[in-house]
Design a protein around this motif. Structure first.
Motif: not given
Length: 69
Positions: A8-34
């Motif tokens: 679970f990560e809160v955006s460093k640019y906006d504290s009202e935006i957060a992202y929860l990654s599940f174990p199947a997520h290939p990792g932050k910064g990977k393009k075209g995964i969604v």
């Protein structure tokens, strides 16, 4: 069972935006995964709460959730 964890990560640019990654997520910064994104309010009639977007990979597996307050 995988040794990957949820993250679970809160955006460093906006504290009202957060992202929860599940174990199947290939990792932050990977393009075209969604491959598909679904808004929670489109799935639950009368939903009242923060904007929540469900992110799915090419196999239809839920890999993350973006939360906007």
């Amino acid at each position: 069972m995988t040794d990957k964890k949820m993250n679970f990560e809160v955006s460093k640019y906006d504290s009202e935006i957060a992202y929860l990654s599940f174990p199947a997520h290939p990792g932050k910064g990977k393009k075209g995964i969604v491959m598909k994104q679904k808004e929670l309010s489109s799935l639950i009639e009368g939903y009242k709460g923060p904007e929540v977007y469900l992110d799915f990979d090419e196999n239809g597996e839920l890999i993350g959730m973006e939360i906007l307050l």
